[in-house]
Design an enzyme around this catalytic site. Structure first.
Site, PDB file in Angstrom:
ATOM      1  N   ALA A 248       0.755  -1.320   0.084  1.00  5.59           N
ATOM      2  CA  ALA A 248       0.005  -0.116   0.002  1.00  5.59           C
ATOM      3  C   ALA A 248       0.907   1.327  -0.028  1.00  5.59           C
ATOM      4  O   ALA A 248       0.327   2.196   0.072  1.00  5.59           O
ATOM      5  CB  ALA A 248      -1.101   0.035   1.198  1.00  5.59           C
ATOM      6  N   ALA A 249       2.190   1.141   0.074  1.00  3.67           N
ATOM      7  CA  ALA A 249       2.776   2.467   0.000  1.00  3.67           C
ATOM      8  C   ALA A 249       2.618   3.394  -1.618  1.00  3.67           C
ATOM      9  O   ALA A 249       2.567   4.309  -1.484  1.00  3.67           O
ATOM     10  CB  ALA A 249       4.532   1.849   0.034  1.00  3.67           C
ATOM     11  N   GLY A 250       2.544   2.431  -2.492  1.00  3.36           N
ATOM     12  CA  GLY A 250       2.211   3.171  -3.844  1.00  3.36           C
ATOM     13  C   GLY A 250       0.926   3.637  -3.782  1.00  3.36           C
ATOM     14  O   GLY A 250       0.587   4.629  -4.207  1.00  3.36           O
ATOM     15  N   ASP A 251       0.186   2.992  -3.028  1.00  2.26           N
ATOM     16  CA  ASP A 251      -1.567   3.582  -2.940  1.00  2.26           C
ATOM     17  C   ASP A 251      -1.388   5.046  -2.115  1.00  2.26           C
ATOM     18  O   ASP A 251      -2.084   5.757  -2.494  1.00  2.26           O
ATOM     19  CB  ASP A 251      -2.371   2.396  -2.379  1.00  2.26           C
TER      20      ASP A 251
HETATM   21  O1  RIB Z   1      -1.188  -2.156  -3.635  1.00  2.00           O
HETATM   22  C1  RIB Z   1      -1.273  -2.953  -2.458  1.00  2.00           C
HETATM   23  C2  RIB Z   1      -2.714  -3.770  -2.707  1.00  2.00           C
HETATM   24  O2  RIB Z   1      -2.616  -4.369  -3.896  1.00  2.00           O
HETATM   25  C3  RIB Z   1      -2.980  -4.739  -1.615  1.00  2.00           C
HETATM   26  O3  RIB Z   1      -3.910  -4.219  -0.551  1.00  2.00           O
HETATM   27  C4  RIB Z   1      -3.725  -5.949  -2.555  1.00  2.00           C
HETATM   28  O4  RIB Z   1      -5.121  -6.116  -1.981  1.00  2.00           O
HETATM   29  C5  RIB Z   1      -3.526  -5.537  -3.867  1.00  2.00           C
HETATM   30  O5  RIB Z   1      -4.566  -5.043  -4.525  1.00  2.00           O
END
Ligand code: RIB
Length: 312
Positions: A248-251
């Site tokens: 989730a760092a990219g998110d």
């Molecule tokens: O970017 C991380 C996410 O990628 C995770 O939470 C996983 O569910 C995938 O969708």
């Protein structure tokens, strides 16, 4: 209508911790197995909300316990969820492996995410028309995602595309994207070009600009991010932190970028803010549980700049 609309995935992550990833055909003993809510779409949406952004989530959940977990999170984080639909398929799940360095390997089973189709898209057409920025990833059906890009572009609504998981996209589609945020691997897949060195990343980013993409923000791991527009190419340094779990760092980087841009920050300021959010995310385990708040990110930036002043 919300300023920012995320149209994307929900995924319940089954996270196995291990010292090192197994080879093909190898069995290893791991350290733990935990469930964390994630999925690129909702991770980015929660990041926006925790940073104080005005955000709506659009997507598809199963009518199951995992779906309820996500509905509760959206409620608690103050996310508008009127257009989060339910279907008879289960909420998506993923197998996530994390090694001792915090690196991850992820396999997502799309289930409900792939039920989001053109009928649902038609229902949210006015949401797309009236928002300021649409954030997209590639965890929904590709044909639907491409149509969202076409519609948003046609309505003059800005599009931020996080091209993950990466697939090759038509130049015509990439040309309608205002902000694209690939990592090095994704940038290589999008352009068919190598991205092993900074020079190669710059050349590939310029290739995307030549298709008509307005701004490329390529994340380059702990080195930070490279920004490329028709006027400027620059590397914005990242923050050094101890990585526990990079999921989730990219998110969170994408969510923070969207918040800062819609607040009117310059591209450089927005990427600096996003680098800080991304760095903090890797210091904690899980996807949604690792997403920090505005106060925490600003406190982190303040602490780092105080340290730099003392060192100089
Ligand atoms: O970017 C991380 C996410 O990628 C995770 O939470 C996983 O569910 C995938 O969708």
């Amino acid at each position: 209508m919300s300023k920012i609309t995320v149209i994307g995935s929900f995924v319940m992550d089954n996270v196995a911790k291990m010292v090192k990833f197994p080879q093909a055909g190898e069995t290893i003993l791991g350290e733990s197995l935990e469930l964390f809510p994630g999925g690129k779409g909702i991770n980015q949406c929660v990041s926006v909300a925790r940073l104080g952004g005005d955000v709506e989530m659009v997507g598809m959940l199963g009518k199951d316990a995992n779906g309820e977990v996500f509905r509760k999170i959206m409620k608690e984080d103050g996310i508008k969820a009127d257009n989060v639909f339910s279907c008879d398929k289960p909420t998506a799940v993923a197998q996530v492996q994390i090694n001792a360095e915090g690196q991850n390997r992820i396999c997502v089973i799309p289930s409900a995410n792939f039920v989001f189709g053109f009928d649902e898209l038609d229902k949210v057409d006015s949401v797309i028309k009236e928002t300021e920025l649409v954030i997209l990833q590639l965890e929904l059906r590709l044909d639907v995602t491409k149509e969202i890009i076409r519609r948003a572009h046609g309505y003059g609504v800005k599009v931020l595309l996080n091209p993950a998981p990466a697939v090759k996209l038509e130049k015509e589609i990439l040309g309608m994207v205002d902000y694209i945020t690939p990592n090095e691997t994704e940038l290589s897949i999008l352009t068919d070009m190598p991205t092993d060195t900074d020079e190669e990343v710059i050349a590939a980013a310029k290739e995307l600009l030549s298709y008509g993409t307005k701004t490329v923000v390529a994340t380059i791991g702990s080195r930070g991010a490279l920004i490329a527009t028709q006027d400027n190419v620059e590397i914005i340094s990242g923050y050094k932190v101890k990585a526990v779990d990079t999921v989730a760092a990219g998110d969170s980087f994408n969510g923070a970028l969207a918040v800062a841009l819609t607040e009117g920050k310059t591209l450089k300021e927005a990427v600096q803010f996003a680098n800080a959010m991304g760095a903090l995310t890797v210091t904690e385990k899980g996807a949604i549980p690792s997403l920090h708040t505005r106060v925490q990110v600003e406190e982190f930036i303040g602490r780092i700049s105080d340290q730099k002043i003392k060192e100089s």
